[in-house]
Design a protein around this motif. Structure first.
Motif, PDB file in Angstrom:
ATOM      1  N   PRO A 175       0.821  -1.211   0.000  1.00 38.44           N
ATOM      2  CA  PRO A 175       0.000   0.000   0.000  1.00 38.44           C
ATOM      3  C   PRO A 175       0.857   1.264   0.000  1.00 38.44           C
ATOM      4  O   PRO A 175       1.877   1.347   0.694  1.00 38.44           O
ATOM      5  CB  PRO A 175      -0.810  -0.125   1.286  1.00 38.44           C
ATOM      6  CG  PRO A 175      -0.903  -1.596   1.522  1.00 38.44           C
ATOM      7  CD  PRO A 175       0.410  -2.155   1.065  1.00 38.44           C
ATOM      8  N   GLY A 176       0.432   2.214  -0.825  1.00 42.22           N
ATOM      9  CA  GLY A 176       1.136   3.489  -0.898  1.00 42.22           C
ATOM     10  C   GLY A 176       2.206   3.562  -1.959  1.00 42.22           C
ATOM     11  O   GLY A 176       2.704   4.654  -2.278  1.00 42.22           O
ATOM     12  N   MET A 177       2.610   2.424  -2.504  1.00 43.25           N
ATOM     13  CA  MET A 177       3.612   2.435  -3.571  1.00 43.25           C
ATOM     14  C   MET A 177       3.037   3.035  -4.843  1.00 43.25           C
ATOM     15  O   MET A 177       1.815   3.123  -5.031  1.00 43.25           O
ATOM     16  CB  MET A 177       4.097   1.009  -3.863  1.00 43.25           C
ATOM     17  CG  MET A 177       5.092   0.461  -2.869  1.00 43.25           C
ATOM     18  SD  MET A 177       5.700  -1.159  -3.443  1.00 43.25           S
ATOM     19  CE  MET A 177       7.042  -1.435  -2.309  1.00 43.25           C
ATOM     20  N   GLU A 182      -6.232  -4.551  -5.065  1.00 40.84           N
ATOM     21  CA  GLU A 182      -5.788  -5.642  -4.193  1.00 40.84           C
ATOM     22  C   GLU A 182      -4.590  -5.279  -3.337  1.00 40.84           C
ATOM     23  O   GLU A 182      -4.335  -5.930  -2.317  1.00 40.84           O
ATOM     24  CB  GLU A 182      -5.458  -6.879  -5.040  1.00 40.84           C
ATOM     25  CG  GLU A 182      -6.611  -7.384  -5.882  1.00 40.84           C
ATOM     26  CD  GLU A 182      -7.807  -7.809  -5.053  1.00 40.84           C
ATOM     27  OE1 GLU A 182      -7.601  -8.304  -3.920  1.00 40.84           O
ATOM     28  OE2 GLU A 182      -8.956  -7.650  -5.518  1.00 40.84           O
ATOM     29  N   HIS A 183      -3.822  -4.261  -3.716  1.00 41.89           N
ATOM     30  CA  HIS A 183      -2.590  -3.954  -2.997  1.00 41.89           C
ATOM     31  C   HIS A 183      -2.485  -2.497  -2.546  1.00 41.89           C
ATOM     32  O   HIS A 183      -1.445  -2.109  -2.003  1.00 41.89           O
ATOM     33  CB  HIS A 183      -1.381  -4.328  -3.857  1.00 41.89           C
ATOM     34  CG  HIS A 183      -1.278  -5.800  -4.113  1.00 41.89           C
ATOM     35  ND1 HIS A 183      -0.630  -6.671  -3.258  1.00 41.89           N
ATOM     36  CD2 HIS A 183      -1.779  -6.577  -5.119  1.00 41.89           C
ATOM     37  CE1 HIS A 183      -0.724  -7.907  -3.738  1.00 41.89           C
ATOM     38  NE2 HIS A 183      -1.417  -7.873  -4.864  1.00 41.89           N
ATOM     39  N   GLY A 184      -3.528  -1.719  -2.781  1.00 49.78           N
ATOM     40  CA  GLY A 184      -3.512  -0.334  -2.317  1.00 49.78           C
ATOM     41  C   GLY A 184      -2.461   0.530  -2.958  1.00 49.78           C
ATOM     42  O   GLY A 184      -1.993   1.504  -2.373  1.00 49.78           O
ATOM     43  N   VAL A 185      -2.086   0.161  -4.186  1.00 48.50           N
ATOM     44  CA  VAL A 185      -1.038   0.883  -4.909  1.00 48.50           C
ATOM     45  C   VAL A 185      -1.669   1.986  -5.745  1.00 48.50           C
ATOM     46  O   VAL A 185      -2.776   1.841  -6.261  1.00 48.50           O
ATOM     47  CB  VAL A 185      -0.266  -0.103  -5.815  1.00 48.50           C
ATOM     48  CG1 VAL A 185       0.642   0.622  -6.782  1.00 48.50           C
ATOM     49  CG2 VAL A 185       0.528  -1.082  -4.954  1.00 48.50           C
ATOM     50  N   LYS A 186      -0.961   3.090  -5.903  1.00 49.02           N
ATOM     51  CA  LYS A 186      -1.374   4.116  -6.847  1.00 49.02           C
ATOM     52  C   LYS A 186      -0.729   3.771  -8.181  1.00 49.02           C
ATOM     53  O   LYS A 186       0.496   3.843  -8.335  1.00 49.02           O
ATOM     54  CB  LYS A 186      -0.948   5.499  -6.385  1.00 49.02           C
ATOM     55  CG  LYS A 186      -1.513   6.612  -7.267  1.00 49.02           C
ATOM     56  CD  LYS A 186      -1.282   7.993  -6.676  1.00 49.02           C
ATOM     57  CE  LYS A 186      -1.937   9.060  -7.557  1.00 49.02           C
ATOM     58  NZ  LYS A 186      -1.749  10.426  -6.989  1.00 49.02           N
ATOM     59  N   ALA A 187      -1.553   3.380  -9.164  1.00 49.09           N
ATOM     60  CA  ALA A 187      -1.035   2.782 -10.392  1.00 49.09           C
ATOM     61  C   ALA A 187      -1.395   3.620 -11.604  1.00 49.09           C
ATOM     62  O   ALA A 187      -2.536   4.066 -11.757  1.00 49.09           O
ATOM     63  CB  ALA A 187      -1.596   1.372 -10.564  1.00 49.09           C
ATOM     64  N   LEU A 188      -0.407   3.799 -12.466  1.00 51.59           N
ATOM     65  CA  LEU A 188      -0.593   4.499 -13.733  1.00 51.59           C
ATOM     66  C   LEU A 188      -0.241   3.545 -14.865  1.00 51.59           C
ATOM     67  O   LEU A 188       0.824   2.938 -14.878  1.00 51.59           O
ATOM     68  CB  LEU A 188       0.322   5.723 -13.808  1.00 51.59           C
ATOM     69  CG  LEU A 188       0.420   6.419 -15.177  1.00 51.59           C
ATOM     70  CD1 LEU A 188      -0.918   7.004 -15.592  1.00 51.59           C
ATOM     71  CD2 LEU A 188       1.522   7.483 -15.168  1.00 51.59           C
ATOM     72  N   ALA A 227      -6.108   4.499  -9.539  1.00 49.81           N
ATOM     73  CA  ALA A 227      -5.728   3.896 -10.816  1.00 49.81           C
ATOM     74  C   ALA A 227      -6.036   4.871 -11.945  1.00 49.81           C
ATOM     75  O   ALA A 227      -7.028   5.598 -11.902  1.00 49.81           O
ATOM     76  CB  ALA A 227      -6.473   2.582 -11.030  1.00 49.81           C
ATOM     77  N   GLU A 228      -5.171   4.863 -12.957  1.00 55.48           N
ATOM     78  CA  GLU A 228      -5.365   5.729 -14.122  1.00 55.48           C
ATOM     79  C   GLU A 228      -4.699   5.080 -15.324  1.00 55.48           C
ATOM     80  O   GLU A 228      -3.624   4.488 -15.210  1.00 55.48           O
ATOM     81  CB  GLU A 228      -4.746   7.104 -13.879  1.00 55.48           C
ATOM     82  CG  GLU A 228      -4.908   8.066 -15.048  1.00 55.48           C
ATOM     83  CD  GLU A 228      -4.166   9.369 -14.857  1.00 55.48           C
ATOM     84  OE1 GLU A 228      -4.246  10.230 -15.769  1.00 55.48           O
ATOM     85  OE2 GLU A 228      -3.484   9.528 -13.821  1.00 55.48           O
ATOM     86  N   VAL A 229      -5.346   5.191 -16.483  1.00 59.35           N
ATOM     87  CA  VAL A 229      -4.766   4.739 -17.740  1.00 59.35           C
ATOM     88  C   VAL A 229      -4.793   5.906 -18.714  1.00 59.35           C
ATOM     89  O   VAL A 229      -5.828   6.544 -18.917  1.00 59.35           O
ATOM     90  CB  VAL A 229      -5.534   3.541 -18.330  1.00 59.35           C
ATOM     91  CG1 VAL A 229      -5.074   3.255 -19.767  1.00 59.35           C
ATOM     92  CG2 VAL A 229      -5.321   2.301 -17.474  1.00 59.35           C
ATOM     93  N   ARG A 230      -3.639   6.195 -19.294  1.00 55.23           N
ATOM     94  CA  ARG A 230      -3.515   7.300 -20.235  1.00 55.23           C
ATOM     95  C   ARG A 230      -3.177   6.791 -21.626  1.00 55.23           C
ATOM     96  O   ARG A 230      -2.428   5.824 -21.779  1.00 55.23           O
ATOM     97  CB  ARG A 230      -2.412   8.273 -19.787  1.00 55.23           C
ATOM     98  CG  ARG A 230      -2.651   8.934 -18.445  1.00 55.23           C
ATOM     99  CD  ARG A 230      -1.489   9.854 -18.100  1.00 55.23           C
ATOM    100  NE  ARG A 230      -1.543  10.311 -16.713  1.00 55.23           N
ATOM    101  CZ  ARG A 230      -0.571  10.977 -16.111  1.00 55.23           C
ATOM    102  NH1 ARG A 230       0.537  11.276 -16.788  1.00 55.23           N
ATOM    103  NH2 ARG A 230      -0.678  11.345 -14.846  1.00 55.23           N
TER     104      ARG A 230
END
Length: 408
Positions: free
Chosen positions: A182-184, A203-209, A234-237
């Motif tokens: 979490p937080g990664m 599932e892992h509390g990650v900030k994902a791009l 979460a974000e997809v560009r």
């Protein structure tokens, strides 16, 4: 020489496939459950300009060859030709034999063949190549890939696992190898429809791009992120990986992108990912590879219909380039059997939705996909291609890796 005899000669002796041709000729065992039906002289004319597998593929895509029975079984029965094509001398002999047919029935290549414009692996050309393959129809991909919308090799936790279970297991395997917490902050390059991005966030509390060159993928992924309530995490560009943010990420996943990079660009590719990682950050590279040092180009059918400008390298070369780019290699594994199982699942999905798929993308494109998935399944089963995951780390101070003594 009659048509069926010519085709049977191409396939090779003792191949258990019946051949039935438009001139009334037949060849092969009568009791075989699978057959090739050569419906028109145009199919034979294609074997002059493209003698071997590309010519046969063009004829199948155009409806000039039909298959009785399961296409995978036909390819499996003629595996030597399907996977290795004809030798140069065999192609020349076939072209000479069929030259009179070509003079009367010559055809241009099917419109579905594509060669992207521009300089090889420029941002413009890469965008065109990716769009050709991925911007087909999100609905079509939903039918083929299933609810996960994951268009990369799944990892089957057991032989009877469903495709959805196996795709979730793949995303979790990547998360575990990257030691996500979490937080990664995770960067997923070539993120497809955002499956890894959403898994990491949920599932892992990650900030994902995630970044993708496909507008269709980005639009679908962003809508799904909103639907799942993952906005803000979460974000997809719609973005080239070369234009992705350069701030320090804790982890990077590259799942099915390296095949599109090109050998000459691999050093800059891995170096750019290295620079985007903080010290101690990990990279998981997941891609299709050649089983040996490359001695031939990508299969012509795959190159012209599926992955324009695609290029596969042996895993040893990828490991060397990653290492030279600064990464310490910590783990590697081959998942080729899993990809064969994945492709079998996609093939079943396509057959279950065949009529809808044809209505959505046309018969020719549906045939392209049926042939592509059956041929690639065979390739992974026979070790003609492989799928490797390579885990690397950007070391911290005094060579610290952050890894446990064993494992990830």
């Amino acid at each position: 020489m009659q048509v069926a005899e010519i085709i049977s000669d191409v396939l090779g002796e003792d191949v258990p496939v019946r051949v039935v041709a438009y001139d009334g000729s037949k060849a092969g065992p009568d009791r075989s459950d699978v057959a090739l039906r050569i419906l028109t002289p145009r199919a034979m004319a294609r074997l002059v300009t493209a003698p071997g597998t590309l010519g046969l593929a063009r004829a199948y895509v155009s409806g000039e060859i039909e298959v009785d029975g399961d296409l995978y079984e036909v390819l499996d029965a003629m595996a030597d030709v399907a996977l290795h094509d004809l030798s140069g001398s065999e192609r020349l002999r076939l072209a000479r034999t069929l030259l009179p047919v070509w003079l009367r029935h010559r055809q241009p290549p099917p419109d579905l063949e594509y060669r992207p414009p521009g300089r090889l692996h420029s941002k413009f050309r890469d965008s065109k190549a990716i769009s050709h393959h991925y911007d087909v129809s999100n609905r079509f991909y939903e039918w083929v890939l299933g609810p996960s919308m994951a268009y990369t090799c799944a990892v089957f936790p057991r032989a009877d696992a469903t495709l959805e279970e196996a795709q979730a297991a793949k995303h979790e395997l990547v998360a575990q190898k990257l030691a996500l917490e979490p937080g990664m902050r995770l960067l997923d390059v070539g993120c497809g429809w955002g499956g890894m991005v959403m898994h990491a966030a949920a599932e892992h509390g990650v900030k994902a791009l995630g970044v993708t060159l496909s507008r269709n993928q980005a639009d679908w992924a962003q809508a799904e992120i909103e639907r799942r309530g993952l906005a803000g995490r979460a974000e997809v560009r719609h973005l080239d990986y070369r234009d992705a943010p350069e701030s320090e990420f804790d982890a990077i996943s590259s799942i099915g992108l390296t095949e599109h990079i090109g050998k000459a660009n691999l050093p800059s590719y891995f170096s750019s990912l290295y620079e985007r990682l903080r010290p101690g950050g990990r990279l998981l590279n997941h891609c299709i590879t050649q089983p040996h040092t490359m001695t031939r180009k990508l299969d012509a059918f795959i190159a012209r219909y599926i992955f324009p400008d695609g290029q596969l390298e042996p895993v040893g070369h990828l490991v060397s380039v990653m290492n030279d780019s600064g990464f310490e290699i910590r783990h590697e594994e081959n998942l080729r059997e899993h990809y064969a199982m994945t492709l079998a699942g996609w093939g079943r999905n396509l057959e279950e939705h065949w009529d809808e798929a044809v209505a959505e993308v046309g018969l020719g494109r549906a045939r392209v996909w049926r042939l592509y998935m059956a041929a690639c399944r065979l390739g992974f089963e026979r070790d003609n291609i492989q799928l490797h995951q390579v885990l690397g780390v950007r070391l911290g101070d005094r060579g610290s890796s952050g890894f446990p003594l064993r494992g990830w």
